[in-house]
Motif scaffolding. Structure first.
Motif, PDB file in Angstrom:
ATOM      1  N   ILE A  72       4.331  -1.272   3.518  1.00  0.00           N
ATOM      2  CA  ILE A  72       3.824   0.102   3.530  1.00  0.00           C
ATOM      3  C   ILE A  72       4.880   1.007   2.898  1.00  0.00           C
ATOM      4  CG2 ILE A  72       2.973   2.015   4.929  1.00  0.00           C
ATOM      5  CD1 ILE A  72       2.298  -0.008   7.123  1.00  0.00           C
ATOM      6  N   LYS A  73       4.481   1.731   1.867  1.00  0.00           N
ATOM      7  CA  LYS A  73       5.385   2.669   1.216  1.00  0.00           C
ATOM      8  C   LYS A  73       4.910   4.104   1.466  1.00  0.00           C
ATOM      9  CE  LYS A  73       6.626  -0.520  -2.518  1.00  0.00           C
ATOM     10  NZ  LYS A  73       6.739  -0.692  -3.996  1.00  0.00           N
ATOM     11  N   LEU A  74       5.851   5.001   1.576  1.00  0.00           N
ATOM     12  CA  LEU A  74       5.545   6.422   1.745  1.00  0.00           C
ATOM     13  C   LEU A  74       6.260   7.205   0.655  1.00  0.00           C
ATOM     14  CD1 LEU A  74       4.674   9.044   3.218  1.00  0.00           C
ATOM     15  CD2 LEU A  74       6.715   8.794   4.651  1.00  0.00           C
ATOM     16  N   GLY A  87      -2.327   2.336 -12.799  1.00  0.00           N
ATOM     17  CA  GLY A  87      -2.972   1.219 -12.124  1.00  0.00           C
ATOM     18  C   GLY A  87      -2.953   1.241 -10.618  1.00  0.00           C
ATOM     19  N   ILE A  88      -2.831   2.430 -10.012  1.00  0.00           N
ATOM     20  CA  ILE A  88      -2.852   2.527  -8.550  1.00  0.00           C
ATOM     21  C   ILE A  88      -4.073   3.353  -8.136  1.00  0.00           C
ATOM     22  CG2 ILE A  88      -1.605   3.192  -6.465  1.00  0.00           C
ATOM     23  CD1 ILE A  88       0.991   3.043  -8.043  1.00  0.00           C
ATOM     24  N   ASP A 148       5.066   0.923  -6.588  1.00  0.00           N
ATOM     25  CA  ASP A 148       4.093  -0.115  -6.932  1.00  0.00           C
ATOM     26  C   ASP A 148       3.236  -0.445  -5.714  1.00  0.00           C
ATOM     27  OD1 ASP A 148       2.983  -2.256  -8.615  1.00  0.00           O
ATOM     28  OD2 ASP A 148       3.933  -3.559  -7.131  1.00  0.00           O
ATOM     29  N   ALA A 149       1.930  -0.434  -5.891  1.00  0.00           N
ATOM     30  CA  ALA A 149       1.025  -0.669  -4.772  1.00  0.00           C
ATOM     31  C   ALA A 149      -0.333  -1.097  -5.275  1.00  0.00           C
ATOM     32  CB  ALA A 149       0.891   0.597  -3.918  1.00  0.00           C
ATOM     33  N   GLU A 150      -1.075  -1.799  -4.417  1.00  0.00           N
ATOM     34  CA  GLU A 150      -2.447  -2.188  -4.757  1.00  0.00           C
ATOM     35  C   GLU A 150      -3.370  -0.981  -4.721  1.00  0.00           C
ATOM     36  OE1 GLU A 150      -5.950  -5.248  -3.195  1.00  0.00           O
ATOM     37  OE2 GLU A 150      -3.866  -5.543  -2.569  1.00  0.00           O
ATOM     38  N   MET A 176       0.860  -1.166   0.000  1.00  0.00           N
ATOM     39  CA  MET A 176       0.000   0.000   0.000  1.00  0.00           C
ATOM     40  C   MET A 176       0.909   1.233   0.000  1.00  0.00           C
ATOM     41  SD  MET A 176      -1.342   0.037   3.985  1.00  0.00           S
ATOM     42  CE  MET A 176      -2.149   1.622   3.822  1.00  0.00           C
ATOM     43  N   LEU A 177       0.404   2.324  -0.551  1.00  0.00           N
ATOM     44  CA  LEU A 177       1.212   3.540  -0.687  1.00  0.00           C
ATOM     45  C   LEU A 177       0.556   4.695   0.056  1.00  0.00           C
ATOM     46  CD1 LEU A 177       3.534   5.168  -2.103  1.00  0.00           C
ATOM     47  CD2 LEU A 177       1.916   5.550  -3.979  1.00  0.00           C
ATOM     48  N   LEU A 178       1.352   5.389   0.858  1.00  0.00           N
ATOM     49  CA  LEU A 178       0.934   6.630   1.500  1.00  0.00           C
ATOM     50  C   LEU A 178       1.545   7.777   0.696  1.00  0.00           C
ATOM     51  CD1 LEU A 178       1.717   5.639   5.212  1.00  0.00           C
ATOM     52  CD2 LEU A 178      -0.372   5.191   3.898  1.00  0.00           C
ATOM     53  N   LEU A 179       0.718   8.648   0.172  1.00  0.00           N
ATOM     54  CA  LEU A 179       1.185   9.724  -0.698  1.00  0.00           C
ATOM     55  C   LEU A 179       0.975  11.074  -0.026  1.00  0.00           C
ATOM     56  CD1 LEU A 179       2.211  10.562  -3.569  1.00  0.00           C
ATOM     57  CD2 LEU A 179      -0.205  10.712  -4.243  1.00  0.00           C
TER      58      LEU A 179
END
Length: 468
Positions: free
Chosen positions: A161-163, A420-421, A190-192, A98-101
């Motif tokens: 977890i990505k930031l 695609g995110i 890359d993240a769901e 998952m990505l935190l933006l």
């Protein structure tokens, strides 16, 4: 005099100590991150996102993130518009990350215009004041503080977890980090799905939270140049064939043109759910339009509200104007900027064709301006996203609905959907009837909103991270 000064200083110091004493230790540390971000100027004119990213990276490294888990990025042409990607590895080999933006840059703020220094975090009368307190350093600070605590607590999420902390969201003249990452380092982010700004709640004048929104899709910004040209001549012998008059007539036609009503799953859910809690004519119209988008009476009622009007269609409006070359000459050229907010699924070509048909004058040239935007498709109303958001909201905001919303503005989510995110604007924080002052003077955020919203998002991210 000296005694009074010392007394005042002591009072301020005691007040600060009292406030700190009311906070949990983890909240005190979060406040330090929030303060550091707000007080690091990241405006385009004199600020530096690169500096802010470095400060946040230092905090993450001090918490135990390795160099391989921290990636700084920038381009030579924009050395101050850099950003950071941090990665907290998950334990699952099958669950997608998952990505935190979050964007670090802020809108310009002139000290002379503000009541308080815009680049000093000031807590006063139950509010935090400062540029970025709402848009969106409160979320940036939440993401960073959250990962710091996760690392220190040795929390091992199921999914990685990505930031991504980026720059350039507030102006097209800056280097946009989200766009660059999507095009050049897709693997890094890359993240769901991604969590971003754009959601949030509304409170009444007494501070009671009435609704929480989760942004599921947004409009696309597309600029056009509308222009007329003419041989001109001496102003002492005027004629009706005048570039400024011709442009004026075209602009009035654009003003009067109404794009057709359009709805999608998100806006239908919004009007149905938000209208269900109202008994006035507007509430009834909201429910009616959700059931039947062809209901003209309901549409007419909703069009009285400028926000609802914009949610129901593409909108285009003149924002800049220029023309003529001399005060004593007939104009040879006149032009205007048209700012369009295209409903998700709309294209630049279709919007251009509709405007040209509305103008109905082949002598008026309409040119799309860079960047040319592609279609924006709303993220799905995924139960895996909506469910935890609603369940945890019931804990923090009992009886308050979580409503899917479509933003009539724009965010960096526009760059993630094409790769695609799906991206969602998070609930949690809220503002009162007066708004937050984002992009304007004396930007602020309720102190209670900051601490409660931060706790809500911590639980929400943990729920998402442990699912899948």
């Amino acid at each position: 005099m000296l005694g009074r000064v010392l007394g005042a200083a002591l009072a301020v110091g005691l007040a600060h100590t009292a406030v700190a004493a009311e906070l949990r230790p983890d909240q005190v540390r979060f406040r330090e991150v929030y303060k550091e971000l707000v007080e690091t100027n990241t405006s385009l004119s004199v600020g530096s996102c690169t500096e802010a990213a470095a400060k946040m990276g230092a905090r993450l490294k001090a918490a135990g993130f390795t160099d391989s888990q921290l990636t700084y990025f920038s381009v030579p042409e924009h050395p101050k518009d850099g950003g950071l990607v941090a990665v907290l590895p998950g334990t699952s080999k099958t669950a997608k990350p998952m990505l935190l933006l979050g964007h670090l840059d802020v809108v310009e703020a002139k000290r002379a215009d503000w009541t308080r220094d815009p680049f000093t975090l000031i807590e006063e009368n139950g509010y935090f004041y400062g540029r970025g307190t709402a848009d969106m350093k409160v979320i940036d600070a939440t993401w960073v503080d959250m990962l710091v605590r996760f690392k220190e607590e040795k929390f091992q999420p199921k999914r990685t977890i990505k930031l991504a902390l980026t720059c350039g969201e507030e102006t097209i003249s800056a280097f946009n980090g989200a766009d660059w990452l999507a095009k050049n380092r897709r693997d890094l982010i890359d993240a769901e799905f991604a969590l971003n700004e754009g959601g949030g709640g509304r409170a009444d004048a007494d501070g009671k939270v009435l609704t929480q929104g989760i942004q599921v899709g947004e409009k696309v910004v597309q600029q056009f140049r509308v222009e007329t040209t003419n041989p001109g001549g001496h102003s002492s012998v005027p004629v009706r064939d005048n570039a400024i008059y011709q442009l004026s007539e075209a602009l009035l036609k654009i003003r009067d043109y109404e794009f057709p009503l359009t709805m999608n799953d998100t806006t239908r859910a919004f009007f149905a759910k938000a209208g269900a809690g109202r008994t006035d004519a507007t509430g009834k119209a909201m429910v009616a339009i959700a059931k039947d988008p062809t209901d003209k009476a309901a549409e007419a009622e909703l069009n009285k509200d400028r926000a609802f009007h914009s949610m129901l269609r593409t909108t285009c409006v003149a924002t800049l104007l220029d023309g003529g070359h001399a005060e004593n000459a007939l104009p040879q050229r006149a032009g205007a900027n048209i700012n369009c907010r295209m409903f998700p699924g709309s294209t630049m070509e279709a919007t251009k064709a509709a405007l040209e048909a509305a103008i109905g004058d082949p002598g008026v040239k309409l040119t799309p301006l860079q960047p040319i935007r592609g279609k924006s498709m709303p993220s799905p109303l995924d139960p895996k996203i909506m469910g935890p958001a609603e369940k945890i909201a019931a804990k923090y905001f009992p009886g308050v609905p979580v409503i899917p919303t479509m933003s009539t503005g724009a965010s960096d989510a526009i760059y993630l959907a094409p790769v695609g995110i799906p991206t969602y604007g998070v609930p949690g924080f809220w503002s009162g009837p007066e708004g937050s002052g984002a992009h304007g003077l004396n930007e602020h955020m309720s102190v209670k909103s900051v601490y409660v919203g931060r706790d809500y998002l911590t639980d929400l991210v943990k729920a998402y991270a442990n699912a899948g």
